[in-house]
Each structure stands twice: as structure tokens, then as C-alpha cells.
Scaffold this active site. Structure first.
Site, PDB file in Angstrom:
ATOM      1  N   PRO A  33     -42.073   4.725  18.015  1.00 35.77           N
ATOM      2  CG  PRO A  33     -40.267   5.557  16.774  1.00 35.77           C
ATOM      3  CD  PRO A  33     -41.775   5.551  16.844  1.00 35.77           C
ATOM      4  CB  CYS A  36     -33.429  11.115  18.983  1.00 36.18           C
ATOM      5  SG  CYS A  36     -33.090  10.844  20.732  1.00 36.18           S
ATOM      6  CE  LYS A  65     -41.311   9.450  15.890  1.00 35.90           C
ATOM      7  NZ  LYS A  65     -40.440  10.007  16.921  1.00 35.90           N
ATOM      8  CG  ASN A  96     -45.225  11.680  16.904  1.00 32.33           C
ATOM      9  OD1 ASN A  96     -44.073  12.013  17.179  1.00 32.33           O
ATOM     10  ND2 ASN A  96     -45.973  11.016  17.736  1.00 32.33           N
ATOM     11  N   GLY A  97     -47.404  13.778  17.837  1.00 29.29           N
ATOM     12  CA  GLY A  97     -47.246  14.767  18.902  1.00 29.29           C
ATOM     13  C   GLY A  97     -48.556  15.003  19.627  1.00 29.29           C
ATOM     14  CG  ASP A  98     -48.939  17.042  22.598  1.00 33.34           C
ATOM     15  OD1 ASP A  98     -48.107  16.377  23.261  1.00 33.34           O
ATOM     16  OD2 ASP A  98     -48.882  18.271  22.462  1.00 33.34           O
ATOM     17  N   GLY A 132     -47.503   8.059  20.848  1.00 30.45           N
ATOM     18  CA  GLY A 132     -46.445   7.618  21.755  1.00 30.45           C
ATOM     19  C   GLY A 132     -46.951   7.564  23.180  1.00 30.45           C
TER      20      GLY A 132
HETATM   21  C1  LIG Z   1     -39.608   7.323  26.602  1.00 33.32           C
HETATM   22  C2  LIG Z   1     -39.556   7.795  25.178  1.00 33.32           C
HETATM   23  C3  LIG Z   1     -38.663   7.205  24.307  1.00 33.32           C
HETATM   24  C4  LIG Z   1     -38.605   7.624  22.965  1.00 33.32           C
HETATM   25  N1  LIG Z   1     -37.765   6.965  22.103  1.00 33.32           N
HETATM   26  C5  LIG Z   1     -37.827   7.277  20.764  1.00 33.32           C
HETATM   27  C6  LIG Z   1     -37.096   6.510  19.791  1.00 33.32           C
HETATM   28  O1  LIG Z   1     -36.413   5.518  20.099  1.00 33.32           O
HETATM   29  N2  LIG Z   1     -37.208   6.886  18.488  1.00 33.32           N
HETATM   30  C7  LIG Z   1     -37.986   7.958  18.090  1.00 33.32           C
HETATM   31  O2  LIG Z   1     -38.057   8.268  16.894  1.00 33.32           O
HETATM   32  N3  LIG Z   1     -38.667   8.683  18.981  1.00 33.32           N
HETATM   33  C8  LIG Z   1     -38.637   8.347  20.294  1.00 33.32           C
HETATM   34  N4  LIG Z   1     -39.417   9.039  21.181  1.00 33.32           N
HETATM   35  C9  LIG Z   1     -40.341  10.084  20.669  1.00 33.32           C
HETATM   36  C10 LIG Z   1     -41.710   9.490  20.330  1.00 33.32           C
HETATM   37  O3  LIG Z   1     -41.598   8.526  19.301  1.00 33.32           O
HETATM   38  C11 LIG Z   1     -42.686  10.593  19.892  1.00 33.32           C
HETATM   39  O4  LIG Z   1     -42.174  11.232  18.759  1.00 33.32           O
HETATM   40  C12 LIG Z   1     -42.893  11.635  20.980  1.00 33.32           C
HETATM   41  O5  LIG Z   1     -43.102  11.033  22.244  1.00 33.32           O
HETATM   42  C13 LIG Z   1     -44.085  12.544  20.647  1.00 33.32           C
HETATM   43  O6  LIG Z   1     -45.256  11.786  20.483  1.00 33.32           O
HETATM   44  P1  LIG Z   1     -46.346  11.660  21.669  1.00 33.32           P
HETATM   45  O7  LIG Z   1     -46.733  13.068  22.078  1.00 33.32           O
HETATM   46  O8  LIG Z   1     -47.464  10.883  21.053  1.00 33.32           O
HETATM   47  O9  LIG Z   1     -45.675  10.941  22.798  1.00 33.32           O
HETATM   48  C14 LIG Z   1     -39.466   8.665  22.512  1.00 33.32           C
HETATM   49  C15 LIG Z   1     -40.353   9.256  23.419  1.00 33.32           C
HETATM   50  C16 LIG Z   1     -40.417   8.826  24.724  1.00 33.32           C
HETATM   51  C17 LIG Z   1     -41.429   9.474  25.658  1.00 33.32           C
END
Ligand SMILES: Cc1cc2nc3c(=O)[nH]c(=O)nc-3n(C[C@H](O)[C@H](O)[C@H](O)COP(=O)(O)O)c2cc1C
Length: 311
Positions: free
Chosen positions: A16, A103, A142, A207-209, A230
Site C-alpha cells: 500500500p 506509518c 502491517k 517487506n523492505g527493500d 513497494g
Molecule cells: C510514497 C509511499 C507511500 C506509502 N504509503 C503507505 C500506506 O498508505 N500504507 C502503508 O502501510 N505503508 C505505506 N508506505 C510504506 C510501504 O508500504 C512499504 O512498507 C515501504 O515503502 C517499505 O517497502 P519497500 O522498501 O519495498 O518500499 C508507503 C511508502 C511510500 C514510499
């Protein structure tokens, strides 16, 4: 029926992302390479519960049947409002709802929601129970490892797992770390062991990176159930491919055209936020940076379309 039980180990989720994973972008990702599960951007339960905020909340929860399986993510801090919103989400046709407890945005944390709930575990439990007592929908959470320190993970995740959420997505950082340090993959085996001890039926999503679906196996070998990507989708919209392929400039431009069409179709936002997506498509080919600069000057979808159609 537990929504999460139908996915076999190694499933993939699109994270998300507020301002990113709206109804248009989710369909773009589906066209490029479909994840097993979509999540919506998060919706505030206060919005849904107030007459004034409800139209906006419903707008954010819009999806196409073709996007199933899709999980609605919600956030807030009031258990009654959670119960009301979860029932509404179910009535909109969602089979699963996810509660955001991670968040780090200061406006969200200031309300006590998002990662603010890591500091009020009793309230987090109350919220989870309020959501779980709604019949006909599956509830997941989450979250992050902790608020300030990584060693908060064990008491915090024990509290959540004690409530047996159907799935638990763990973003392997603390709230304080935002996204400024590498994800702490070294915690995965211990988290898996804790989950297996306290709530073996909970699906664990890492989740993460993570940059591509091909990384799923590494986490499955450690005992996780699925992965969530993400920001990786910004670098490669085809990141959910199980067997990565080379993609041509024309394929990227086609995705961009599709995004422009959907943005118009759903009459989404003002034009400017759409420009943030152009770097996804206008990338990795000769002349891309000049083309991006030109597109940044555009003021309408029609202007952007004319520029890429000229190529
Ligand atoms: C622009 C942006 C908006 C995000 N909005 C949400 C959100 O609405 N809900 C949520 O649980 N996490 C949100 N996140 C966090 C991501 O879901 C994810 O946990 C985080 O980016 C780490 O994963 P990644 O390294 O694959 O990006 C957001 C991240 C980004 C970059």
C-alpha cells in the site's frame, strides 16, 4: 473463508502506498506484471465515520473487480470507527482488510494512529479485536519492528501475534529509521520462530527493500509465507515477473499511455502528481532524461500524450 489461506507460499503483494497505489496505478502494475495480491492506499477510519469525510473515503476505496484479490488498508485509533469501517469495506466487496500500525508520517503518528500504535499496544489490541469481531472479512496487520529501537520487535510482535491476525506484514525497520537504513533481514528467522510458536496459522509477509519477485524464495526458505514490494515498482514496473525479461522502450511508453488513459478515466487528481510517475516509464533508454525534463513542463495529460506519441 480466510482470504489468506488460498495463496501458496511465495506469494507476492504490491505494498500500500499513499498517493501511488490508486485505482489507476494498480491497473498499470497489473498490466506490466501482476502481483498475487493488491493493497489499496490507506483510508482513515475517521473519514469513513464522518458524514463529511465519507465520500472521500469511498473514493479511495474504489477498485475494479479485475483487481481482486485486493486488500483494503485502513488506519486510525478509534476501535468503534474501525468496526464501522471494516463492515463498510466488507460491504464494498473486499474479502480482506489490513490495519496500518506502521506509518511513520508525523501527522499520522500525532493522531496516535499508524506507528503511534506501537507505543499503545493495549489500544492496538482493542482495535484488532474490534475489527476481528466483524463477520465475513479477514483481518491482517502491517507494522514495523518497533518505534525507536529494533529490540522492541519481540514484545510488540508477541502482542500482535497473541491476537492471531490472519496475516502480518513486517516492514523490517523501526518507525525512527523511516526508510533511511537498510531493512534488517537478519531478524527474519527469529520472527518466523516467534510466529510459529504463538500463531502458526498467521501468514508472515516480509517487506523492505525487496526489488523483485525472484527474491521471494530467499524469505520462503527462512520460513516466511510471502513478500511485499513497494518502491521497487518505481525502478522496475515489471518487478513482479517470476522470470524477469528485458523490456523495450515501446513497452514502457505503452504503460505510460495506459496510465494517462486511466488517470483520465477515473478523473483522479490534479495533473501535477501524475508527473511523479513519469520517471518509471521514461528511464533507461538514450535521451530519457531530456524527455523527462520536457514532460515535467507539461500542464495537461494531452500535452504529455502528444510528446510521447511523437517519438
Ligand atoms: C510514497 C509511499 C507511500 C506509502 N504509503 C503507505 C500506506 O498508505 N500504507 C502503508 O502501510 N505503508 C505505506 N508506505 C510504506 C510501504 O508500504 C512499504 O512498507 C515501504 O515503502 C517499505 O517497502 P519497500 O522498501 O519495498 O518500499 C508507503 C511508502 C511510500 C514510499
Amino acid at each position: 473463508m480466510n482470504f489468506w489461506s488460498k495463496f501458496s507460499k511465495g506469494f507476492t503483494c504490491l505494498a500500500p502506498m499513499e498517493g501511488v497505489t490508486d485505482i489507476a496505478f494498480r491497473q498499470v502494475v497489473a498490466k506490466a506484471a501482476r502481483p498475487d495480491i493488491f493493497f489499496t492506499e490507506f483510508t482513515n477510519v475517521n473519514s469513513y465515520s464522518s458524514e463529511k469525510g465519507r465520500p472521500n473515503a469511498l473514493e479511495r476505496l474504489k477498485y475494479e473487480p479485475s483487481e481482486q484479490p485486493i486488500v483494503a488498508q485502513i488506519w486510525g485509533k478509534n476501535p468503534e470507527m474501525f468496526a464501522e469501517t471494516v463492515a463498510a469495506v466488507r460491504d464494498l466487496g473486499f474479502q480482506a482488510v489490513d490495519i496500518n500500525m506502521g506509518c511513520p508520517d508525523r501527522h499520522v503518528v500525532a493522531t496516535g494512529g499508524g506507528s503511534g500504535l506501537i507505543r499503545t499496544p493495549e489500544l492496538a489490541v482493542e482495535i484488532l479485536r474490534a475489527a476481528q469481531q466483524v463477520k465475513g472479512i479477514t483481518v491482517s496487520v502491517k507494522t514495523r519492528l518497533g518505534y525507536t529501537r529494533t529490540d522492541e520487535w519481540k514484545p510488540w510482535l508477541s502482542t500482535l501475534l497473541g491476537e492471531h491476525p490472519a496475516a502480518l506484514t513486517i516492514h523490517l525497520r523501526t518507525k525512527k529509521e523511516m526508510s533511511k537504513v537498510d531493512a534488517h533481514y537478519d531478524f527474519v528467522p527469529e520472527i518466523v520462530a516467534l510466529k510459529n510458536e504463538l500463531s502458526p496459522e498467521t501468514k508472515l509477509i516480509i517487506n523492505g527493500d525487496i526489488k523483485s519477485a525472484t527474491e521471494a524464495q530467499k524469505f520462503i526458505n527462512q520460513g516466511a509465507d510471502g513478500i511485499m514490494i513497494g518502491r521497487g515498482v518505481f525502478q522496475n514496473p515489471f518487478c513482479f515477473e517470476r522470470e524477469p525479461k528485458e523490456h523495450s522502450r515501446e513497452e514502457l511508453l505503452d504503460l505510460m499511455r495506459y496510465h494517462l488513459d486511466l488517470y483520465e478515466k477515473y478523473d483522479l487528481h490534479p495533473y501535477d502528481p501524475l508527473k511523479h510517475f513519469y520517471k518509471i516509464y521514461i528511464n533507461n533508454f538514450p535521451g530519457a532524461s531530456d524527455l523527462r525534463a520536457e514532460l515535467m513542463q507539461t500542464k495537461t495529460i494531452a500535452e504529455a500524450r502528444a510528446i510521447i506519441d511523437k517519438l
